[in-house]
Write a protein that holds these residues in place. Structure first.
Motif, short mmCIF file in Angstrom:
data_model
loop_
_atom_site.label_atom_id
_atom_site.label_comp_id
_atom_site.label_asym_id
_atom_site.label_seq_id
_atom_site.Cartn_x
_atom_site.Cartn_y
_atom_site.Cartn_z
N GLN A 87 -5.59 9.58 -5.31
CA GLN A 87 -6.07 10.53 -4.03
C GLN A 87 -5.42 8.69 -2.47
O GLN A 87 -4.64 9.42 -1.84
CB GLN A 87 -7.92 10.83 -3.73
CG GLN A 87 -8.16 12.14 -4.38
CD GLN A 87 -8.97 12.00 -4.24
OE1 GLN A 87 -10.28 11.26 -4.39
NE2 GLN A 87 -9.98 13.14 -4.51
N PHE A 88 -5.63 8.35 -2.82
CA PHE A 88 -5.66 6.94 -2.13
C PHE A 88 -4.68 6.65 -2.36
O PHE A 88 -4.27 6.19 -0.82
CB PHE A 88 -7.26 5.71 -1.81
CG PHE A 88 -8.07 5.84 -1.36
CD1 PHE A 88 -8.36 5.98 -0.60
CD2 PHE A 88 -9.08 6.37 -2.47
CE1 PHE A 88 -9.36 5.97 0.45
CE2 PHE A 88 -10.78 6.92 -1.55
CZ PHE A 88 -10.78 6.13 -0.75
N ARG A 89 -3.95 6.79 -4.08
CA ARG A 89 -2.45 6.35 -3.68
C ARG A 89 -1.39 7.28 -2.23
O ARG A 89 -0.54 6.26 -1.92
CB ARG A 89 -1.78 6.12 -5.15
CG ARG A 89 0.24 6.22 -5.09
CD ARG A 89 -0.49 6.42 -6.49
NE ARG A 89 1.10 5.18 -6.91
CZ ARG A 89 2.16 4.54 -6.98
NH1 ARG A 89 1.22 3.90 -6.83
NH2 ARG A 89 3.15 4.24 -6.83
N LEU A 91 -2.14 8.75 0.56
CA LEU A 91 -2.53 8.78 1.68
C LEU A 91 -2.65 6.98 1.65
O LEU A 91 -1.68 6.95 2.69
CB LEU A 91 -4.56 8.36 2.02
CG LEU A 91 -4.63 8.09 3.46
CD1 LEU A 91 -4.37 8.96 4.49
CD2 LEU A 91 -6.63 7.37 3.17
N GLN A 92 -2.61 6.17 0.87
CA GLN A 92 -1.34 4.76 1.35
C GLN A 92 0.50 4.97 1.30
O GLN A 92 1.17 4.41 2.34
CB GLN A 92 -1.30 3.34 -0.36
CG GLN A 92 -0.79 2.69 -0.01
CD GLN A 92 -0.05 1.88 -1.15
OE1 GLN A 92 -0.67 2.34 -2.08
NE2 GLN A 92 1.41 1.46 -1.12
N ILE A 259 -5.40 1.84 7.56
CA ILE A 259 -6.06 3.18 6.95
C ILE A 259 -5.06 2.75 5.26
O ILE A 259 -4.77 2.63 4.56
CB ILE A 259 -5.26 4.67 7.25
CG1 ILE A 259 -6.31 4.74 8.04
CG2 ILE A 259 -4.89 5.25 6.14
CD1 ILE A 259 -4.94 6.12 9.48
N HIS A 260 -3.60 2.08 5.98
CA HIS A 260 -2.53 1.79 4.81
C HIS A 260 -3.23 0.45 3.60
O HIS A 260 -3.69 0.82 2.60
CB HIS A 260 -2.13 0.92 4.80
CG HIS A 260 -0.64 0.20 3.69
ND1 HIS A 260 0.19 -0.75 4.09
CD2 HIS A 260 -0.42 0.86 2.78
CE1 HIS A 260 0.88 -0.50 3.54
NE2 HIS A 260 0.36 0.70 2.14
N TYR A 262 -6.76 -0.36 3.39
CA TYR A 262 -8.24 -0.02 2.91
C TYR A 262 -7.90 1.17 1.69
O TYR A 262 -8.74 1.26 0.85
CB TYR A 262 -9.07 1.21 3.69
CG TYR A 262 -10.53 1.69 3.76
CD1 TYR A 262 -11.29 1.30 2.97
CD2 TYR A 262 -9.92 3.55 3.25
CE1 TYR A 262 -12.24 2.35 2.46
CE2 TYR A 262 -11.35 4.07 2.76
CZ TYR A 262 -12.18 3.56 2.07
OH TYR A 262 -13.01 3.67 1.98
N SER A 263 -6.59 2.06 2.00
CA SER A 263 -6.42 3.13 0.86
C SER A 263 -5.89 1.84 -0.65
O SER A 263 -6.46 2.36 -1.85
CB SER A 263 -5.73 3.92 1.46
OG SER A 263 -5.59 4.87 2.39
N GLU A 266 -9.33 0.20 -1.82
CA GLU A 266 -9.75 1.63 -3.05
C GLU A 266 -9.02 1.93 -4.49
O GLU A 266 -9.64 1.74 -4.96
CB GLU A 266 -10.09 2.59 -1.92
CG GLU A 266 -10.76 2.35 -0.99
CD GLU A 266 -11.78 1.87 -1.63
OE1 GLU A 266 -13.37 2.86 -2.23
OE2 GLU A 266 -12.90 0.59 -1.31
N GLU A 267 -7.74 2.09 -3.92
CA GLU A 267 -6.71 2.13 -5.55
C GLU A 267 -7.23 1.14 -6.64
O GLU A 267 -7.77 1.81 -7.30
CB GLU A 267 -5.62 2.06 -4.47
CG GLU A 267 -4.61 3.21 -4.03
CD GLU A 267 -3.13 2.87 -3.80
OE1 GLU A 267 -3.07 2.60 -5.09
OE2 GLU A 267 -2.53 3.05 -3.26
#
Length: 431
Positions: A87-89, A91-92, A259-260, A262-263, A266-267
């Motif tokens: 999910q975070f990948r 978004l990243q 955003i980048h 943070y994503s 979290e990844e």
């Protein structure tokens, strides 16, 4: 010659092989709305085929997406945390691609051009790849450290990428330094690309559960490509509207960068890396000494310090790994220290405040764990004295030998790879 007899022999042999192989393992699972056929392929992979489906269109689209972009047999074929990582990948990559379009447009503005967003998108590939070779040379000596700390280097890679992109976005503000800013920016981006590619395989490996690394890699790269395209589309829209002016870029650019980063953070926090490095080994030993049980990679993933992984952990004996041998012990005492633990592939030296451990060249994860347990037990036994005596070390060594068989068995059952120890520095010795 009796050729028909040879043909009969081949037929009998083929029948015998088929009987030995046995029928394929096939079963059906049926719910109120879905019926699926499951079968294990000859190579051991689980194949899932949809037989009947009366679900709403939305659910079928989601299921189709999972089949296209997630490994076969998901979620049973991957380790814990893969969904959050993916999910975070996504978004990243979306934020990164959008930011890349804006930075390229700014570069061309600074050069005196007035490109359309589509032109900025096309030129971005040329500018990005131009400095990649130089970045490769600079990062070539850091491969061992990336193996040891793949999550940390993956985050640093994206920070480098955003720093380079930031310089490009700001380049129209000082067009007289266009060449310098563009060069430094693309150098940073080239280094980040090398670092991110070098850490990709260890991260994918940590999710592989059934020997499906190639499947994981292919599906993961497909997701990256998909959301890169989405991000480029968003970037084109932003470049045509909100970010057509420099003021818009100065507002949107930092937001996309946040955003980048943070994503990707979290990844990495969701990734259960199962190889032994100094930090993870210290955490395993500390948990074992306190609770008597071994933590799994999934248990430790959110507790890892991704910014300062070399900090000492008091509950694990404040063990430090990676210093040069001549800095740890005097040459005159080397053989004496080696004889304290004959047959072992580690040397310990220090006091209650900090113990240095130096490994032999061919030491593996089990050797590092043995040395770490000895050091931790020695600190517990010799708390009252500042120096670790030989008798204290020998008591700790006996205690380690008592618990090690059960400890290493539980460690392997939890999924840890004990066949190697990734200290990252390469500072080992050979006698």
């Amino acid at each position: 010659m009796d050729f028909p007899f040879l043909e009969k022999l081949k037929i009998w042999k083929k029948k015998a092989e088929q009987e030995e192989e046995g029928p394929p393992l096939v079963w059906f699972e049926t719910s109120a709305t879905v019926s699926r056929r499951f079968q294990f392929e000859p190579n051991g992979q689980l194949s899932v085929t949809l037989v009947g489906d009366s679900r709403p269109l939305y659910h079928r689209i989601v299921d189709s997406f999972l089949n296209k972009f997630f490994p076969s047999g998901y979620p049973y074929s991957v380790n814990e945390g893969y969904l959050r990582y993916t999910q975070f990948r996504a978004l990243q990559h979306t934020a990164s691609a959008a930011l890349s379009v804006l930075s390229t447009q700014s570069l061309l503005f600074a050069a005196g051009l007035r490109p359309t967003p589509a032109q900025a998108t096309a030129v971005s590939w040329v500018l990005k790849d131009g400095m990649q070779h130089l970045g490769n040379i600079i990062c070539s000596k850091l491969g061992a450290r990336m193996d040891s700390e793949p999550k940390r280097w993956r985050i640093l890679a994206d920070v480098l990428y955003d720093l380079g992109t930031g310089l490009e976005v700001l380049s129209p503000l000082c067009p007289q330094f266009f060449l310098e800013m563009a060069g430094i920016g693309n150098l940073a981006k080239g280094m980040s690309i090398v670092a991110s590619r070098a850490t990709r395989l260890p991260i994918y490996s940590s999710f592989a559960k059934e020997g499906n690394l190639s499947d994981l890699f292919a599906r993961g790269e497909a997701i990256s490509t998909l959301f890169n395209v989405v991000g480029i589309g968003i970037g084109i829209q932003l470049a045509s509207t909100v970010c057509a002016s420099m003021q818009g870029k100065l507002v949107v650019g930092p937001l996309l960068s946040i955003i980048h980063i943070y994503s990707v953070s979290e990844e990495m926090r969701a990734t259960p890396v199962n190889t032994l490095n100094p930090q993870r080994t210290a955490m395993i030993v500390a948990d074992f000494l306190k609770a008597g049980s071994v933590s799994s990679p999934a248990d430790l993933r959110y507790r890892e310090d991704l910014l300062f992984p070399r900090r000492l952990i008091e509950d694990a004996g404040n063990v430090r790994v990676g210093r040069d041998l001549h800095k740890v012990i005097k040459p005159s005492k080397l053989l004496e220290s080696k004889q304290v633990f004959p047959g072992e592939k580690f040397i310990l030296n220090g006091d209650n405040r900090c113990i240095d451990m130096v490994l032999e060249q061919d030491a593996i994860g089990k050797d590092a764990l043995r040395g770490w347990l000895v050091a931790s037990y020695a600190v517990q036994i010799g708390k009252s004295s500042h120096e670790l005596s030989t008798s204290t070390l020998l008591q700790a060594y006996e205690k380690m030998n008592e618990v090690f068989p059960a400890f290493i068995k539980e460690l392997q059952c939890k999924g840890w790879h004990t066949d190697r120890f990734l200290d990252g520095s390469g500072c080992r010795f050979a006698l």
